[in-house]
Scaffold this active site. Structure first.
Site, PDB file in Angstrom:
ATOM      1  N   GLU A  62      45.629  33.948  51.949  1.00  0.00           N
ATOM      2  CA  GLU A  62      44.444  33.175  52.296  1.00  0.00           C
ATOM      3  C   GLU A  62      44.323  32.974  53.801  1.00  0.00           C
ATOM      4  O   GLU A  62      43.225  33.021  54.363  1.00  0.00           O
ATOM      5  CB  GLU A  62      44.470  31.816  51.581  1.00  0.00           C
ATOM      6  CG  GLU A  62      44.513  31.893  50.067  1.00  0.00           C
ATOM      7  CD  GLU A  62      43.215  32.419  49.453  1.00  0.00           C
ATOM      8  OE1 GLU A  62      42.255  32.696  50.196  1.00  0.00           O
ATOM      9  OE2 GLU A  62      43.177  32.562  48.209  1.00  0.00           O
ATOM     10  N   ASP A  73      42.705  42.794  42.975  1.00  0.00           N
ATOM     11  CA  ASP A  73      41.403  43.282  43.449  1.00  0.00           C
ATOM     12  C   ASP A  73      41.393  43.843  44.866  1.00  0.00           C
ATOM     13  O   ASP A  73      41.065  45.015  45.093  1.00  0.00           O
ATOM     14  CB  ASP A  73      40.345  42.182  43.309  1.00  0.00           C
ATOM     15  CG  ASP A  73      40.832  40.813  43.783  1.00  0.00           C
ATOM     16  OD1 ASP A  73      41.964  40.708  44.279  1.00  0.00           O
ATOM     17  OD2 ASP A  73      40.062  39.843  43.638  1.00  0.00           O
ATOM     18  N   GLU A 110      32.985  33.072  34.722  1.00  0.00           N
ATOM     19  CA  GLU A 110      34.169  33.513  35.452  1.00  0.00           C
ATOM     20  C   GLU A 110      34.939  34.597  34.693  1.00  0.00           C
ATOM     21  O   GLU A 110      35.414  35.556  35.286  1.00  0.00           O
ATOM     22  CB  GLU A 110      35.064  32.294  35.708  1.00  0.00           C
ATOM     23  CG  GLU A 110      36.335  32.563  36.470  1.00  0.00           C
ATOM     24  CD  GLU A 110      36.134  32.682  37.975  1.00  0.00           C
ATOM     25  OE1 GLU A 110      37.131  32.785  38.688  1.00  0.00           O
ATOM     26  OE2 GLU A 110      34.977  32.679  38.430  1.00  0.00           O
ATOM     27  N   GLU A 153      31.290  38.125  44.417  1.00  0.00           N
ATOM     28  CA  GLU A 153      31.573  39.544  44.148  1.00  0.00           C
ATOM     29  C   GLU A 153      30.384  40.315  43.585  1.00  0.00           C
ATOM     30  O   GLU A 153      30.204  41.499  43.889  1.00  0.00           O
ATOM     31  CB  GLU A 153      32.770  39.659  43.202  1.00  0.00           C
ATOM     32  CG  GLU A 153      34.099  39.257  43.821  1.00  0.00           C
ATOM     33  CD  GLU A 153      34.298  37.757  43.863  1.00  0.00           C
ATOM     34  OE1 GLU A 153      35.188  37.299  44.611  1.00  0.00           O
ATOM     35  OE2 GLU A 153      33.553  37.026  43.173  1.00  0.00           O
TER      36      GLU A 153
END
EC number: 3.2.1.-
Length: 593
Positions: free
Chosen positions: A195, A331, A447, A497
């Site tokens: 992050e 991902d 989600e 996304e």
């Protein structure tokens, strides 16, 4: 004496021709994005944002720890691997060659762009009022929260969005605040390297690439040196969490036994860009070893071409494990393969190999066509695969919002590697997520959800089979739309996304379908998330709009990614051209050499 009218005719014709030529030139220039050449939108924005006196004076406050001078127990071995020079042959063009835009189209597009900007300003003003210099806004209780070390995640993450939207005063104020962040103090004893890398380091470097504010590069170097300290381990593999006090001491960090594959796999783009900006090869040298490890193991996994969800940096093992996905946990590992190919101008063949390998395996095993009531709608969904000890891949037709990036990534790879068939695969994947959005009453996809894969050679709607499959799912609920057997996690947490892939398809193909899809998605998202203060995560998107409830959190990626992608989808294509920039997984644009 009055002159004959014919004496003026040639001049009039010449004047008319000149006017017409200028108008044509104006529109062509406005829409040209020929391999990143600056056009009117970008040039005007750069003049507005980068020239003249600052509206908020700034003073650089160096971090209380000089991360660049920490003595490591496990230093890198010399000589360091330098960033390779770009080859003489440029990469293929990515963006569609856009032509002139009509007045009506321009008016509609600009109206939509303004709607996105207005929502962004509302969200930013709420953050500034209630959570200034904290990591995130709580939009229901109107206060802030620190989640990522207390270094003002939303502020740093939003810098380039403010710049793109021409918000000069807001940008100047934010840069002045960034200049005083102390990366030597953390609100948490453990610093998440993933992050910190994508949100903070990515945000600082992208804002520097756009604005050339030197203070942003200085802060990026401070933070980059902290992240580089995450490689101070016995085997020079990165940790997942940086123990802050141990990192200060330089005594060495302990690599975790097992981490999600995206964690070490999503350091390459940022560390490479930092080496490009500074001329210091140490950052690039650190990630070369990680890339080598993945490249060596790609064809030795249980699903050759793809990597298991969990890997071991401690044991340098990226092949053990039987769970495979392109969604959460993995991902951005795959997202960065073609993007590194772009950032390095194709100079490192490994990234081409990694890209081709994962796309081939995903097309064979991960992507599936779902059975839906509209037989003529040709879409793809990205699922998950489990490979047990018998080495037989078994598809789990579960997908999630995090997987929706893959359409844009596959299409981008298709253009970069001149494989137009992959551009079409990317389009089918992007349409799959757009279909999921419009299937639910809020117009927003959940989600996580399940669908029913088509049988080989047949994709007609079969009501009995859908009923049979949903009965196998304890999570099925009677109000779910046909085609969906679960909405295992019915939330929408402001994720980007789906619009990310729609944006890429618009820029790559120029097809109007994608612009209209982007607008439909924006209206739905704006309506579902709107609170009096800003935007909030939605608890359940599968219920009617009037029954929507919110969660008290606004992720930093709402402004950094989601609203940015919507804004770019309605902007002239020279703004952040894909032939000039490569965007990291947090939508921060890095200049391509």
């Amino acid at each position: 004496m009055q002159r004959p009218l014919r004496a003026f005719a040639p001049r009039s014709r010449n004047l008319l021709v000149a006017v017409v030529f200028c108008l044509i030139f104006f529109y062509l220039l406005r829409w040209s994005d020929n391999h990143g050449h600056v056009t009117l939108e970008s040039a005007a924005l750069e003049r507005h944002m980068n020239s003249g006196p600052l509206s908020h004076p700034l003073t650089l406050v160096k971090s209380s720890v000089d991360w660049g001078n920490v003595e490591y127990r496990y230093p890198a071995q010399e000589p360091l691997t330098p960033v390779p020079a770009p080859p003489a042959k440029p990469l293929p063009r990515v963006q569609h060659q856009f032509g002139p835009e009509s007045t009506r189209t321009s008016r509609v597009r600009e109206g939509r762009r303004k709607a996105v900007k207005d929502l962004t300003v509302k969200s930013w003003n709420a953050y500034r009022k209630y959570a200034w210099k904290q990591d995130a806004l709580l939009p229901l209780s109107a206060r802030g929260r620190d989640q990522f070390s207390g270094w003002a995640a939303t502020l740093v993450d939003s810098l380039d969005t403010l710049w793109m939207m021409g918000l000069r005063d807001e940008f100047d104020e934010a840069v002045a605040a960034v200049a005083q962040i102390d990366f030597g103090n953390s609100t948490a004893p453990q610093v998440n390297i993933f992050e910190t890398n994508i949100r903070y380091l990515g945000g600082l470097m992208a804002a520097y690439d756009l604005s050339k504010r030197e203070v942003l590069l200085q802060k990026a170097i401070e933070l980059g040196d902290l992240i580089y300290g995450g490689f101070n381990t016995a085997n020079r593999m990165p940790v997942d969490s940086i123990a802050f006090d141990a990192a200060k001491a330089g005594t060495g960090l302990h690599v975790e036994e097992q981490v999600v594959s995206a964690s070490p796999g999503t350091l390459s783009l940022e560390m490479t860009r930092l080496s490009q900006l500074t001329g210091n090869p140490k950052y690039y040298d650190a990630i070369v070893k990680v890339t080598d490890l993945f490249h060596r193991g790609q064809n030795s996994t249980r699903l050759p071409g793809l990597f298991p969800m969990f890997v071991s940096m401690l044991n340098k093992n990226v092949v053990a494990g039987g769970d495979f996905t392109l969604a959460g946990c993995a991902d951005s590992l795959y997202e960065y393969f073609p993007k590194m190919h772009a950032l390095l101008s194709g100079a490192v063949p490994q990234y081409r190999d990694l890209t081709l390998g994962f796309i081939a395996a995903a097309k064979k095993h991960i992507f599936f066509r779902p059975m839906i009531p509209e037989d003529d709608v040709d879409i793809l969904i990205a699922g998950n695969v489990r490979v047990a000890n018998d080495n037989v891949p078994v598809l789990d037709p579960e997908s999630e919002h995090l997987a929706c990036f893959i359409g844009g990534t596959v299409a981008l790879a298709g253009r970069l590697l001149e494989r137009e068939e992959d551009v079409q695969v990317g389009a089918r994947l992007a349409r799959g997520c757009a279909y999921a959005y419009r299937s639910f009453p809020t117009g927003v996809m959940p989600e996580r959800f399940n669908m029913v894969p088509c049988r080989e050679g047949a994709c007609k709607w079969d009501e009995e089979r859908w009923v049979e499959e949903r009965q196998k799912r304890p999570e099925w609920k009677a109000h779910l739309p046909k085609g969906f057997t679960t909405a295992k996690d019915p939330r929408y947490i402001l994720r980007p996304e789906a619009i990310e892939s729609v944006f890429y398809m618009w820029r790559i193909t120029g097809e109007e379908e994608w612009s209209e899809t982007a607008w439909d998605m924006f209206v739905a998202v704006a309506n579902a998330t709107a609170t009096d203060v800003a935007a909030a995560a939605v608890r359940d998107v599968t219920v009617a709009r009037e029954f929507v409830a919110w969660e008290d959190y606004m992720e930093s990626f709402w402004i950094a990614e989601t609203l940015k992608y919507f804004y770019l989808a309605f902007s002239p294509p020279d703004l952040i051209s894909l032939d000039k920039y490569v965007l990291n997984t947090e939508a921060h644009p890095f200049l391509r050499p």
